[in-house]
Design an enzyme around this catalytic site. Structure first.
Site, PDB file in Angstrom:
ATOM      1  N   ILE A   1      44.300  43.912  43.086  1.00 30.52           N
ATOM      2  CA  ILE A   1      43.586  42.710  43.519  1.00 30.52           C
ATOM      3  C   ILE A   1      42.845  42.090  42.336  1.00 30.52           C
ATOM      4  CG2 ILE A   1      41.761  41.871  45.073  1.00 30.52           C
ATOM      5  CD1 ILE A   1      44.349  42.862  46.474  1.00 30.52           C
ATOM      6  N   ASP A   2      42.868  40.765  42.257  1.00 26.01           N
ATOM      7  CA  ASP A   2      42.138  40.088  41.183  1.00 26.01           C
ATOM      8  C   ASP A   2      40.831  39.494  41.714  1.00 26.01           C
ATOM      9  OD1 ASP A   2      42.776  37.671  42.471  1.00 26.01           O
ATOM     10  OD2 ASP A   2      44.371  37.165  41.058  1.00 26.01           O
ATOM     11  N   VAL A   3      40.128  38.722  40.887  1.00 26.35           N
ATOM     12  CA  VAL A   3      38.820  38.181  41.265  1.00 26.35           C
ATOM     13  C   VAL A   3      38.907  37.173  42.416  1.00 26.35           C
ATOM     14  CG1 VAL A   3      37.800  38.578  38.999  1.00 26.35           C
ATOM     15  CG2 VAL A   3      38.889  36.377  39.492  1.00 26.35           C
ATOM     16  N   MET A   4      40.092  36.692  42.718  1.00 26.22           N
ATOM     17  CA  MET A   4      40.280  35.768  43.835  1.00 26.22           C
ATOM     18  C   MET A   4      40.430  36.515  45.172  1.00 26.22           C
ATOM     19  SD  MET A   4      40.033  32.737  42.657  1.00 26.22           S
ATOM     20  CE  MET A   4      40.654  31.817  44.036  1.00 26.22           C
TER      21      MET A   4
END
Length: 131
Positions: free
Chosen positions: A14-17
Site C-alpha cells: 500500500i502507498d500513501v494514497m
C-alpha cells in the site's frame, strides 16, 4: 491455456494514497507469469536445460480501479500471440466483485543464455500459443 492465482493485498503493498502502489501490480503479474510457465511445464530449470532465457522487453499496463489493503485479487494469465523470437502474455487482475482492477500485455523475448542474444522461441513454448 489460461492460469490464475489469488492473492491478498498486504500492508507492504500500500502507498500513501491508501491503495496498491502501481509498481506492485508488476510483481503480481510476474507471479502470474511464473505460475503460467510452471503449469505449462516450462519451469526455470526447463528453460535452463534448453539454454533459453526469457526477458521482458515491454509492458503496457492499464490501471482501471484501485485495490486496497486486505482485498483478494485474482491474476489471470494467458498467451496472446507470438512472433519469431518474441511473445505476448496477457494479464487481467480482478477484485472479489470481479471488477477489472488492471490489465496488461507483456512482451517477452527468448535469448540464448550464453550469447545473451535473441533466438527463436523453442517449440515447447511456441506450442502454448494460438496459431
Amino acid at each position: 491455456m489460461e492460469t490464475s492465482i489469488e492473492i491478498e493485498v498486504r500492508p507492504t503493498e500500500i502507498d500513501v494514497m491508501g491503495h496498491v502502489n502501481n509498481a506492485k501490480y508488476l510483481e503480481y503479474m510476474e507471479w502470474g507469469r511464473e505460475d503460467w510457465y510452471n503449469k505449462a511445464n516450462l519451469s526455470f530449470d526447463r528453460f535452463t536445460e534448453m539454454n533459453i532465457g526469457t526477458v521482458t522487453v515491454n509492458i503496457n499496463i492499464n490501471y482501471r480501479k484501485e485495490a486496497r489493503l486486505g482485498e483478494h485479487l485474482t491474476i489471470r494469465t494467458r498467451p496472446l500471440k507470438r512472433g519469431r523470437t518474441s511473445y505476448v502474455l496477457e494479464h487481467v487482475i480482478e477484485n472479489e466483485q470481479q471488477e477489472l482492477v488492471a490489465d496488461a500485455e507483456v512482451v517477452n523475448v527468448t535469448i540464448d543464455l550464453k550469447t545473451r542474444k535473441s533466438v527463436p522461441i523453442p517449440k515447447e513454448l511456441a506450442d502454448r500459443f494460438p496459431s
